[in-house]
Design a protein around this motif. Structure first.
Motif, PDB file in Angstrom:
ATOM      1  N   ASN A 110      -0.041  -5.571  12.696  1.00  0.00           N
ATOM      2  CA  ASN A 110       0.377  -4.920  13.932  1.00  0.00           C
ATOM      3  C   ASN A 110      -0.183  -5.652  15.146  1.00  0.00           C
ATOM      4  O   ASN A 110      -1.265  -6.245  15.098  1.00  0.00           O
ATOM      5  CB  ASN A 110      -0.084  -3.462  13.950  1.00  0.00           C
ATOM      6  CG  ASN A 110       0.570  -2.653  12.843  1.00  0.00           C
ATOM      7  OD1 ASN A 110       1.722  -2.889  12.505  1.00  0.00           O
ATOM      8  ND2 ASN A 110      -0.177  -1.709  12.276  1.00  0.00           N
ATOM      9  N   TYR A 200      13.836  -6.205   9.386  1.00  0.00           N
ATOM     10  CA  TYR A 200      13.367  -4.933   9.929  1.00  0.00           C
ATOM     11  C   TYR A 200      14.338  -4.403  10.992  1.00  0.00           C
ATOM     12  O   TYR A 200      14.569  -3.190  11.093  1.00  0.00           O
ATOM     13  CB  TYR A 200      11.970  -5.091  10.525  1.00  0.00           C
ATOM     14  CG  TYR A 200      10.910  -5.438   9.507  1.00  0.00           C
ATOM     15  CD1 TYR A 200      10.499  -4.507   8.558  1.00  0.00           C
ATOM     16  CD2 TYR A 200      10.315  -6.687   9.506  1.00  0.00           C
ATOM     17  CE1 TYR A 200       9.528  -4.820   7.622  1.00  0.00           C
ATOM     18  CE2 TYR A 200       9.328  -7.015   8.578  1.00  0.00           C
ATOM     19  CZ  TYR A 200       8.950  -6.076   7.632  1.00  0.00           C
ATOM     20  OH  TYR A 200       7.989  -6.398   6.709  1.00  0.00           O
ATOM     21  N   GLU A 204      16.317  -0.747  11.205  1.00  0.00           N
ATOM     22  CA  GLU A 204      16.330   0.122  12.384  1.00  0.00           C
ATOM     23  C   GLU A 204      17.754   0.452  12.815  1.00  0.00           C
ATOM     24  O   GLU A 204      18.051   1.597  13.193  1.00  0.00           O
ATOM     25  CB  GLU A 204      15.573  -0.559  13.527  1.00  0.00           C
ATOM     26  CG  GLU A 204      14.074  -0.661  13.296  1.00  0.00           C
ATOM     27  CD  GLU A 204      13.378  -1.386  14.435  1.00  0.00           C
ATOM     28  OE1 GLU A 204      14.102  -1.851  15.356  1.00  0.00           O
ATOM     29  OE2 GLU A 204      12.141  -1.483  14.417  1.00  0.00           O
ATOM     30  N   GLY A 209      13.304   4.295   8.989  1.00  0.00           N
ATOM     31  CA  GLY A 209      12.001   4.394   9.626  1.00  0.00           C
ATOM     32  C   GLY A 209      10.973   3.492   8.962  1.00  0.00           C
ATOM     33  O   GLY A 209      11.314   2.525   8.265  1.00  0.00           O
ATOM     34  N   ILE A 210       9.703   3.831   9.169  1.00  0.00           N
ATOM     35  CA  ILE A 210       8.614   3.006   8.636  1.00  0.00           C
ATOM     36  C   ILE A 210       8.658   2.965   7.113  1.00  0.00           C
ATOM     37  O   ILE A 210       8.471   1.902   6.505  1.00  0.00           O
ATOM     38  CB  ILE A 210       7.257   3.554   9.127  1.00  0.00           C
ATOM     39  CG1 ILE A 210       7.158   3.417  10.648  1.00  0.00           C
ATOM     40  CG2 ILE A 210       6.101   2.823   8.449  1.00  0.00           C
ATOM     41  CD1 ILE A 210       5.894   4.022  11.232  1.00  0.00           C
ATOM     42  N   TRP A 211       8.913   4.124   6.491  1.00  0.00           N
ATOM     43  CA  TRP A 211       8.936   4.160   5.035  1.00  0.00           C
ATOM     44  C   TRP A 211      10.052   3.293   4.461  1.00  0.00           C
ATOM     45  O   TRP A 211       9.870   2.594   3.461  1.00  0.00           O
ATOM     46  CB  TRP A 211       9.089   5.603   4.563  1.00  0.00           C
ATOM     47  CG  TRP A 211       9.221   5.742   3.072  1.00  0.00           C
ATOM     48  CD1 TRP A 211      10.335   6.073   2.375  1.00  0.00           C
ATOM     49  CD2 TRP A 211       8.179   5.545   2.103  1.00  0.00           C
ATOM     50  NE1 TRP A 211      10.078   6.088   1.029  1.00  0.00           N
ATOM     51  CE2 TRP A 211       8.753   5.769   0.839  1.00  0.00           C
ATOM     52  CE3 TRP A 211       6.841   5.197   2.190  1.00  0.00           C
ATOM     53  CZ2 TRP A 211       8.037   5.669  -0.341  1.00  0.00           C
ATOM     54  CZ3 TRP A 211       6.107   5.082   1.015  1.00  0.00           C
ATOM     55  CH2 TRP A 211       6.695   5.314  -0.228  1.00  0.00           C
ATOM     56  N   LYS A 213      11.371   0.680   5.917  1.00  0.00           N
ATOM     57  CA  LYS A 213      10.993  -0.729   6.109  1.00  0.00           C
ATOM     58  C   LYS A 213      10.037  -1.193   5.011  1.00  0.00           C
ATOM     59  O   LYS A 213      10.141  -2.319   4.518  1.00  0.00           O
ATOM     60  CB  LYS A 213      10.332  -0.906   7.473  1.00  0.00           C
ATOM     61  CG  LYS A 213      11.265  -0.731   8.662  1.00  0.00           C
ATOM     62  CD  LYS A 213      10.505  -0.921   9.967  1.00  0.00           C
ATOM     63  CE  LYS A 213      11.409  -0.732  11.175  1.00  0.00           C
ATOM     64  NZ  LYS A 213      10.671  -0.882  12.451  1.00  0.00           N
ATOM     65  N   LEU A 214       9.113  -0.293   4.639  1.00  0.00           N
ATOM     66  CA  LEU A 214       8.129  -0.664   3.633  1.00  0.00           C
ATOM     67  C   LEU A 214       8.778  -0.845   2.267  1.00  0.00           C
ATOM     68  O   LEU A 214       8.517  -1.835   1.575  1.00  0.00           O
ATOM     69  CB  LEU A 214       7.048   0.413   3.556  1.00  0.00           C
ATOM     70  CG  LEU A 214       5.955   0.210   2.497  1.00  0.00           C
ATOM     71  CD1 LEU A 214       5.127  -1.028   2.811  1.00  0.00           C
ATOM     72  CD2 LEU A 214       5.063   1.442   2.401  1.00  0.00           C
ATOM     73  N   THR A 218       9.555  -4.769   3.081  1.00  0.00           N
ATOM     74  CA  THR A 218       8.221  -5.348   2.921  1.00  0.00           C
ATOM     75  C   THR A 218       7.861  -5.576   1.450  1.00  0.00           C
ATOM     76  O   THR A 218       7.496  -6.691   1.062  1.00  0.00           O
ATOM     77  CB  THR A 218       7.162  -4.438   3.568  1.00  0.00           C
ATOM     78  OG1 THR A 218       7.485  -4.265   4.960  1.00  0.00           O
ATOM     79  CG2 THR A 218       5.784  -5.062   3.462  1.00  0.00           C
TER      80      THR A 218
END
Length: 308
Positions: A110, A200, A204, A209-211, A213-214, A218
């Protein structure tokens, strides 16, 4: 079609090629000689000694597979004990170390102020000498005056004997291993930095969301890095020695008798070098088999960019 390449076969060119070849071998000779003298030579010598009753102080003779028979039949009770302890340690230490290193790498990816300083701080413990780290943790884990028990007592939580109890010594050493995951963290961080941002951005756009993306970007893109760290973690886990030897010497009651600690004890305490060589080759075989299993399993879960 490309035109055929024409090589200069003149005597001068051949002579120059030979000189360059000899020069190349000459420059590489220290590494080649070092490999044969310090790696291959001792490797073959230990293989031969594993079939003997070699001891430092006495004459020795060829005994065939007697060393291996004594180990596998349980005549030496510490052999299977050390294997169980080491497998237990690897099962605990490797997953937790990978999770800790991955978590720290995510935090450091980050864009925060002072990110470079945080990277240095997280990596620094991994370059601290093992003896110094072990000495510090001996104090931290002291059941009477150690900092960890003091913190637990402050919050009215039950304290622990840590490395001084058979039930908790291996989990404690596995927990301690998290202290030195800085190198693994940097490898994860390099893998994270190599993931293109447009993946990413696509998540979006799709409303993820973040989950998402992970799990969708990722982790799949990071599987080659996870695979590498997993293999190295298994190899390093089975070769763990310093912390257990310095902090517990295999105790209490051989509860932390790691395989390499057992090997060291057999070689330098009991003076049975032939048996120790056999133990070392069994360790080599175990690591080789586990590495092959992980490599073959990687075909089903490791994703390389550009593959279908």
């Amino acid at each position: 079609m490309h035109p055929k390449r024409h090589f200069d076969t003149a005597p001068g060119a051949r002579s120059r090629f030979r000189k360059e070849t000899l020069y190349g071998y000459g420059m590489a000779s220290p590494a080649i000689l070092g490999f044969f003298i310090f790696t291959l030579g001792p490797l073959l010598a230990s293989l031969y000694l594993s079939f003997t009753n070699y001891s430092i102080t006495n004459d020795y003779s060829f005994v065939g597979f007697d060393n291996f028979r004594r180990l596998f039949t349980g005549e030496d009770t510490f052999f299977y004990k050390s294997l169980i302890v080491t497998f237990y340690y690897v099962i605990l230490a490797v997953p937790f170390s990978l999770l800790a290193a991955f978590g720290m790498a995510l935090l450091l990816k980050n864009k925060v102020r002072g990110k470079t300083a945080f990277r240095a701080i997280f990596y620094l413990p991994s370059i601290v000498p093992v003896v110094a780290t072990s000495t510090i943790f001996i104090w931290l884990l002291n059941p009477d005056i150690g900092l960890f028990n003091q913190i637990l007592s402050f919050f009215n939580l039950p304290t622990s004997l840590w490395i001084y109890d058979e039930a908790t010594v291996v989990p404690t050493l596995a927990f301690m291993n998290i202290w030195s995951v800085g190198g693994t963290m940097l490898i994860f961080l390099a893998g994270l930095e190599s993931i293109p941002d447009h993946y990413y951005e696509a998540v979006e756009i799709d409303g993820g969301g973040i989950w998402h993306k992970l799990t969708a970007v990722t982790l799949p893109m990071l599987t080659p890095t996870i695979f590498f760290n997993l293999v190295m973690g298994i190899i390093n886990g089975f070769q763990s020695f310093s912390e257990a030897y310095i902090m517990t010497e295999g105790g209490p009651n051989n509860a932390s008798l790691f395989y390499v600690v057992y090997l060291y004890r057999e070689a330098f305490t009991n003076q049975r070098m032939g048996s120790a060589s056999a133990i070392a080759w069994i360790l080599f075989t175990i690591i080789l088999v586990l590495s092959i299993i992980v490599f073959r399993s990687s075909k089903s879960w490791v994703y390389y960019e550009g593959e279908k």
